[in-house]
Scaffold this motif. Structure first.
Motif, short mmCIF file in Angstrom:
data_model
loop_
_atom_site.label_atom_id
_atom_site.label_comp_id
_atom_site.label_asym_id
_atom_site.label_seq_id
_atom_site.Cartn_x
_atom_site.Cartn_y
_atom_site.Cartn_z
N ALA A 128 31.43 21.70 35.51
CA ALA A 128 32.17 22.14 34.87
C ALA A 128 32.42 23.46 33.95
O ALA A 128 33.22 24.01 33.89
N LEU A 129 30.99 23.75 34.12
CA LEU A 129 30.58 25.28 34.09
C LEU A 129 30.45 26.03 35.14
O LEU A 129 30.06 26.73 34.81
N GLY A 130 31.36 25.56 36.36
CA GLY A 130 30.76 26.03 37.17
C GLY A 130 29.41 26.41 37.85
O GLY A 130 28.99 26.94 38.84
N ILE A 131 28.50 25.35 37.97
CA ILE A 131 26.74 25.53 38.64
C ILE A 131 26.72 24.18 39.67
O ILE A 131 27.42 23.20 39.67
N ILE A 132 26.96 24.69 40.97
CA ILE A 132 26.66 24.34 42.06
C ILE A 132 25.19 23.83 42.22
O ILE A 132 24.37 25.20 41.97
N HIS A 133 24.88 22.56 42.39
CA HIS A 133 23.38 22.21 41.92
C HIS A 133 23.07 22.87 43.65
O HIS A 133 21.99 23.73 43.87
#
Length: 432
Positions: A128-133
């Motif tokens: 949702a914050l645009g963070i991809i692991h």
């Protein structure tokens, strides 16, 4: 990288090393003034020196600080000190899922799916914050004791989330940001990734939790990459015919591991709902009893944070290991033999006249490009066991040359006992 006692950013004193990975190293440090112990992640210099990376690091650290979820670690601080980019984060205690599967093998369906559901809750918040692991694997999933039961903490957002723009450039240069056994096909190709790439990685993790094996076990790193790019995922029955697992669950795992992102679940929320539906269904008969440690994986990270993970012992009865090195590298060869012995292997420094069929693996100490050619020659001999080249971790020409030149695998120096054990054990299994 950093010595004990070093003060980073004028406020974090390094206490001990905890682990290292492709993007950086992790230390336990004391925050001066507060007396708080933190996990200090420091980027490798060759990563931190990439053009524009400092600015991107700062932007991403600010985003990560907003990722507040019970299943993530809290970000306290970040900065740049003497060329070192660092991130100070919450220090957790417990054990990794990696070490859990190493010890117990496959997990019951309810526990495996329950852990995956917790991870998906974290991914929902992150995406949702645009963070991809981009580096989900059992070694990055931490089990923390909790009054309501075990809680999963998803680790390494602080390093993996920084790799987006950098990943394509590093891949083109022959480097891989991530872990081959758990990377999506698009990530391996250096293409743009989104949340569905993390779902692919979680599918690989869930596959291992349920079977005790990664999707493509007993392969060299290069073969693992090729398998994830082109080969269909083996069925649960192929890997563990002794287990009875729900067909709907296997179908969902395979769907998460589709080669094309558009064929996977659309997002973490959808996959979580499907897993919860599986949990609500009756489960088949329990699996047959298995020996302690059965189903150990072939692709593992360090699996350490605030505890030490025991080094796994090789399969009983494994063939001995030969070590070859140029004459002036006798000290390195002897060190390697001692390290192998400490990990439970029979090993000695051999000569080129040894009967190769007697060995389960052959480790060659690298000394420049000539050693690479030498190792390839040895691997081509009739009856030669799997050949592994041992060399500096930052010599990427040597790494790629080994993996692309017909060798079984590459063992980076300085040695990591877990990495050494899994690769040599894997070679012995192939030899048998």
């Amino acid at each position: 990288m950093l010595e004990v006692g070093t003060v980073v950013g004028e406020r974090f004193r390094v206490l001990r090393a905890l682990g290292k990975g492709g993007m950086g190293a992790v230390f336990e440090a004391e925050q001066l003034g507060l007396g708080r112990h933190v996990a200090l992640k420091v980027m490798h210099p060759h990563i931190a020196s990439a053009p524009g990376f400092t600015e991107r690091f700062q932007r991403e650290a600010q985003v990560l600080a907003r990722l507040r979820h019970p299943g993530t670690v809290e970000v306290y601080d970040y900065g740049l000190d003497s060329g070192f980019l660092f991130l100070a984060m919450e220090l957790v205690s417990g054990e990794t899922v990696d070490s859990l599967v190493m010890r117990e093998g496959s997990l019951p369906v309810s526990r495996a799916v329950g852990l995956a559901v917790q991870v998906l809750e974290v991914l929902e918040a992150a995406h949702a914050l645009g963070i991809i692991h981009r580096d989900l694997k059992p070694a990055n999933l931490f089990l923390e004791p909790h009054p309501g039961g075990e809680r999963v903490k998803v680790l390494d957002f602080g390093l993996a989330a920084l790799s987006g723009e950098l990943h394509a450039r590093l891949t083109q240069e022959g480097m891989s940001v991530g872990t081959p056994g758990f990377m999506s096909p698009e990530q391996m190709r250096g293409r743009q990734t989104d949340g569905r790439s993390d779902l692919y990685s979680l599918g690989c993790v869930l596959y291992e939790l349920l079977t005790g094996f990664p999707p493509f076990p007993v392969m060299s790193s290069a073969e693992v990459v090729a398998a994830h790019l082109y080969k269909p995922v083996p069925s649960f029955h192929e890997v563990r015919p002794d287990l009875s697992l729900p067909e709907r669950l296997e179908s969902l795992v395979r769907k998460a591991m589709e080669k094309l992102p558009e064929s996977r679940p659309p997002d973490a929320a959808s996959m979580r709902q499907e897993l919860l539906a599986v949990l609500s269904e009756p489960v088949g008969p329990p699996p047959l009893p298995k020996k302690r440690g059965e189903g150990k994986k072939s692709e593992r990270g360090l699996g350490r944070m605030q505890h030490e993970v025991p080094v796994p012992k090789p399969v009983a009865g494994g063939a001995p290991v030969a070590v070859l090195a140029p004459r002036h590298q006798d000290a390195a060869a002897n060190t390697l033999v001692m390290s192998l012995a400490a990990c439970g292997f029979q090993a000695w420094v051999a000569s080129e006249t040894e009967p190769w069929h007697a060995f389960g693996a052959l480790l060659v100490v690298a000394d420049g490009r000539e050693s690479l050619a030498w190792a390839r020659t040895l691997a081509a001999r009739p009856g030669s066991p799997p050949v592994l080249l041992c060399g500096p971790a930052d010599d990427w020409d040597l790494v790629t040359g080994a993996l692309e030149g017909g060798l079984f695998d590459f063992v980076p120096l300085p040695l990591d006992p877990m990495d050494l054990t899994r690769k040599v054990s894997r070679a012995q299994k192939l030899k048998r």
